[in-house]
Design a protein around this motif. Sequence first.
Motif, PDB file in Angstrom:
ATOM      1  N   ASP A 193      21.212  33.173  34.082  1.00 62.41           N
ATOM      2  CA  ASP A 193      22.285  33.447  33.503  1.00 62.41           C
ATOM      3  C   ASP A 193      23.561  32.649  33.662  1.00 62.41           C
ATOM      4  OD1 ASP A 193      20.203  35.219  31.633  1.00 62.41           O
ATOM      5  OD2 ASP A 193      19.753  36.514  33.363  1.00 62.41           O
ATOM      6  N   GLU A 228      27.151  31.957  33.896  1.00 55.98           N
ATOM      7  CA  GLU A 228      28.461  30.644  32.745  1.00 55.98           C
ATOM      8  C   GLU A 228      28.422  29.426  34.277  1.00 55.98           C
ATOM      9  OE1 GLU A 228      29.284  30.876  29.567  1.00 55.98           O
ATOM     10  OE2 GLU A 228      28.077  32.295  29.247  1.00 55.98           O
ATOM     11  N   HIS A 276      23.605  28.375  32.610  1.00 56.95           N
ATOM     12  CA  HIS A 276      22.621  29.658  31.639  1.00 56.95           C
ATOM     13  C   HIS A 276      21.082  29.659  31.861  1.00 56.95           C
ATOM     14  CE1 HIS A 276      25.184  31.157  28.068  1.00 56.95           C
ATOM     15  NE2 HIS A 276      25.660  31.611  29.959  1.00 56.95           N
TER      16      HIS A 276
END
Length: 315
Positions: free
Chosen positions: A88, A90, A99
């Motif tokens: 998850d 960035e 991601h």
Amino acid sequence: MEQDTEQALGSYRVGAATITKIPELALEGIDAALLYPEYDSEAGAEEVRKLGPGSVDRQTGLLRQSVHAWLVTTPDRIILVDTASGNDKERPGLAVLHHLNEPFLERLSAAGVAPGDVDLVLLTHIHADHAGWNTSKLGERWIPTFPNARYVFSARERAYNAALAVATSSDAAIRAEASLGPMARLPLPGVFEDSVVPILEAGLAREIVVDGSEVEEGFSFFPSPGHSIDHASIGFRSEGEYALFWGDVLHHPLQVARPDWNSTYCEFPQAATASRQWALNHAAETGALVLTTHFAETSAGRVRRDGSAFSWQFV
């Protein structure tokens, strides 16, 4: 040094400890000329021909790499050396890590370890693919993945990444103090904020000076800067046996034959070249079991010296 009976699962015995590879990503199709700015196609092609199919695609000549962590289990402690990339996160500047949704914690569980069991997390450096699983996303917050662990890492790495995160001029002063030569690049943004700050806020961090001393029982942090500002190679001793986690000093077996080739991710190339030479000498002189972070195949091996050159053998 006796190999564990679970060799097929990527586990090794070092004294009283079992060391197990916890995979995250298998990376395919890597162009050596893009990974190594100093790459020489003629010399590189000759060295690539010597590599096994687990490290290079024989048809295309493209390289294979890995991203993983190392689990060290002793009679009284459970330790992770580096924590791979994390889910998850960035990472728009590095698409391969952007991601992610990988079953890393399930693989850790398959090795018999739950996040709450981990006593220590030792970081060679603060980069996206080495500190990512420090934290996990809960709603809109990042929380420590290993809530009962002490996270051990360089104080200079923390200070440098903190300075860059707030865009103050203090990062220049830290670079000047480190005196590593010209800078080629900066660390990937965002890593400090989502993978280190939550650890600091939770009071789980232990910041150290990287000077070769033993910082936790059996574990010594050796200076090997250049890939990052205060990169450490971590030595581990148990019952007279020795292993070396060398982090990102080398990224692929190709560099064993050509230690003069820096990766494009090395922040201070001159220092990285010197650290690579140190790491190869140290591994050869000590006979260490070397646990790499980006070599594919077993990711573990030994360095041998042949005159002024070195060779690598997977185990």
